[in-house]
Motif scaffolding. Structure first.
Motif, PDB file in Angstrom:
ATOM      1  N   UNK A  14      -9.634  -8.173   4.229  1.00 26.40           N
ATOM      2  CA  UNK A  14      -9.247  -6.885   3.653  1.00 26.40           C
ATOM      3  C   UNK A  14      -9.280  -5.767   4.693  1.00 26.40           C
ATOM      4  N   UNK A  15      -8.972  -6.114   5.924  1.00 22.11           N
ATOM      5  CA  UNK A  15      -8.751  -5.068   6.916  1.00 22.11           C
ATOM      6  C   UNK A  15     -10.002  -4.400   7.468  1.00 22.11           C
ATOM      7  N   UNK A  16     -11.170  -4.803   6.996  1.00 23.25           N
ATOM      8  CA  UNK A  16     -12.423  -4.181   7.437  1.00 23.25           C
ATOM      9  C   UNK A  16     -12.508  -2.690   7.181  1.00 23.25           C
ATOM     10  N   UNK A  17     -11.837  -2.238   6.176  1.00 17.16           N
ATOM     11  CA  UNK A  17     -11.912  -0.817   5.814  1.00 17.16           C
ATOM     12  C   UNK A  17     -12.453  -0.694   4.400  1.00 17.16           C
ATOM     13  N   UNK A  18     -13.038   0.466   4.118  1.00 16.26           N
ATOM     14  CA  UNK A  18     -13.438   0.748   2.752  1.00 16.26           C
ATOM     15  C   UNK A  18     -12.181   0.908   1.893  1.00 16.26           C
ATOM     16  N   UNK A  19     -12.387   0.876   0.597  1.00 12.86           N
ATOM     17  CA  UNK A  19     -11.295   1.167  -0.327  1.00 12.86           C
ATOM     18  C   UNK A  19     -11.712   2.415  -1.095  1.00 12.86           C
ATOM     19  N   UNK A  20     -10.882   3.450  -1.033  1.00 12.09           N
ATOM     20  CA  UNK A  20     -11.235   4.710  -1.705  1.00 12.09           C
ATOM     21  C   UNK A  20     -10.198   5.016  -2.777  1.00 12.09           C
ATOM     22  N   UNK A  21     -10.692   5.497  -3.916  1.00 10.56           N
ATOM     23  CA  UNK A  21      -9.795   5.879  -5.015  1.00 10.56           C
ATOM     24  C   UNK A  21      -9.792   7.392  -5.150  1.00 10.56           C
TER      25      UNK A  21
ATOM     26  N   UNK B  17      -3.294  -2.593 -13.641  1.00 13.39           N
ATOM     27  CA  UNK B  17      -3.633  -1.703 -12.521  1.00 13.39           C
ATOM     28  C   UNK B  17      -4.405  -2.490 -11.454  1.00 13.39           C
ATOM     29  N   UNK B  18      -5.406  -3.235 -11.920  1.00 15.49           N
ATOM     30  CA  UNK B  18      -6.229  -4.010 -10.981  1.00 15.49           C
ATOM     31  C   UNK B  18      -5.388  -5.072 -10.269  1.00 15.49           C
ATOM     32  N   UNK B  19      -4.505  -5.684 -11.017  1.00 12.26           N
ATOM     33  CA  UNK B  19      -3.648  -6.719 -10.443  1.00 12.26           C
ATOM     34  C   UNK B  19      -2.852  -6.132  -9.276  1.00 12.26           C
ATOM     35  N   UNK B  20      -2.317  -4.939  -9.489  1.00 10.21           N
ATOM     36  CA  UNK B  20      -1.499  -4.334  -8.428  1.00 10.21           C
ATOM     37  C   UNK B  20      -2.342  -3.970  -7.198  1.00 10.21           C
ATOM     38  N   UNK B  21      -3.518  -3.437  -7.444  1.00 18.01           N
ATOM     39  CA  UNK B  21      -4.385  -3.086  -6.308  1.00 18.01           C
ATOM     40  C   UNK B  21      -4.737  -4.352  -5.535  1.00 18.01           C
ATOM     41  N   UNK B  22      -5.103  -5.392  -6.247  1.00 20.13           N
ATOM     42  CA  UNK B  22      -5.478  -6.647  -5.583  1.00 20.13           C
ATOM     43  C   UNK B  22      -4.281  -7.247  -4.846  1.00 20.13           C
ATOM     44  N   UNK B  23      -3.107  -7.055  -5.389  1.00 20.85           N
ATOM     45  CA  UNK B  23      -1.880  -7.548  -4.736  1.00 20.85           C
ATOM     46  C   UNK B  23      -1.678  -6.812  -3.403  1.00 20.85           C
ATOM     47  N   UNK B  24      -1.883  -5.510  -3.416  1.00 15.99           N
ATOM     48  CA  UNK B  24      -1.738  -4.724  -2.181  1.00 15.99           C
ATOM     49  C   UNK B  24      -2.764  -5.181  -1.132  1.00 15.99           C
ATOM     50  N   UNK B  25      -3.946  -5.510  -1.622  1.00 16.91           N
ATOM     51  CA  UNK B  25      -5.053  -5.849  -0.687  1.00 16.91           C
ATOM     52  C   UNK B  25      -5.032  -7.311  -0.239  1.00 16.91           C
ATOM     53  N   UNK B  26      -4.104  -8.089  -0.781  1.00 12.52           N
ATOM     54  CA  UNK B  26      -4.164  -9.557  -0.555  1.00 12.52           C
ATOM     55  C   UNK B  26      -4.086  -9.920   0.918  1.00 12.52           C
TER      56      UNK B  26
END
Ligand code: S3P
Length: 165
Positions: A1-8, A156-165
């Motif tokens: 996951x890119x070694x970055x935090x995820x911020x909303x 919503x979660x599905x899309x976020x997880x898709x972006x982070x895949x």
């Protein structure tokens, strides 16, 4: 996951906290809710902190954000809706996180938001739409990804997880 935090990021009532908490469980990362962290650190709720004025709140919000972001481990962070008002906050977040703008239509937010826990709105409920208009371009400008939240939480979660895949 890119070694970055995820911020909303996103307007109060857009779903940052709910989505952040479930996302953190799903990806098994620690979860930080910035407002909750501020409340714990200062042993006071957001309404009490706002008694000292918005400027005071913004100062401790920025300080607390810096503390969380500089903590080494990768994490999920839900921010407060006003985080985008301070450019330095967003520079820090942009450098260290993948930022998702949770975009929920203001008409939907207006139907179920609890303004009693949100001093910035409870003082001036009629300003909600103006505030949204003012902030919307900032959420757009600072995010890496925009996620529509006018549907189920699972979608919503599905899309976020898709972006982070
Ligand atoms: C604020 C939003 C709140 C909280 C504080 C200020 C704002 O967080 O940080 O009351 O300026 O929009 P939520 O977005 O979680 O309501």
């Amino acid at each position: 996951m890119n070694n970055k935090d995820i911020a909303l990021i996103g307007f109060p009532g857009c779903g940052k906290t709910t989505i952040g908490r479930i996302l953190a469980e799903k990806v098994e990362l620690p979860y930080y809710d910035l407002d909750f962290y501020i409340e714990k650190k200062h042993n006071a709720n957001i309404n009490e902190i706002f008694i000292n004025g918005e400027e005071y709140f913004r100062k401790i919000e920025s300080e607390t954000l810096t503390e969380i972001v500089t903590e080494k481990r990768i994490k999920i962070i839900s921010t407060g809706g006003g985080i985008v008002k301070v450019h330095k906050n967003m520079e820090l977040l942009r450098a260290n996180s993948i930022i998702f703008f949770i975009n929920r239509p203001i008409e939907q937010i207006a139907t179920d938001i609890n303004i009693n826990t949100r001093p910035i709105l409870s003082k001036n409920p009629s300003k909600m739409f103006d505030m949204y208009k003012e902030r919307y371009p900032l959420y757009k400008k600072y995010c890496h990804y925009e996620i529509q939240n006018n549907r189920s939480i699972n979608e919503v979660l599905y899309e976020i997880l898709y972006v982070l895949r």
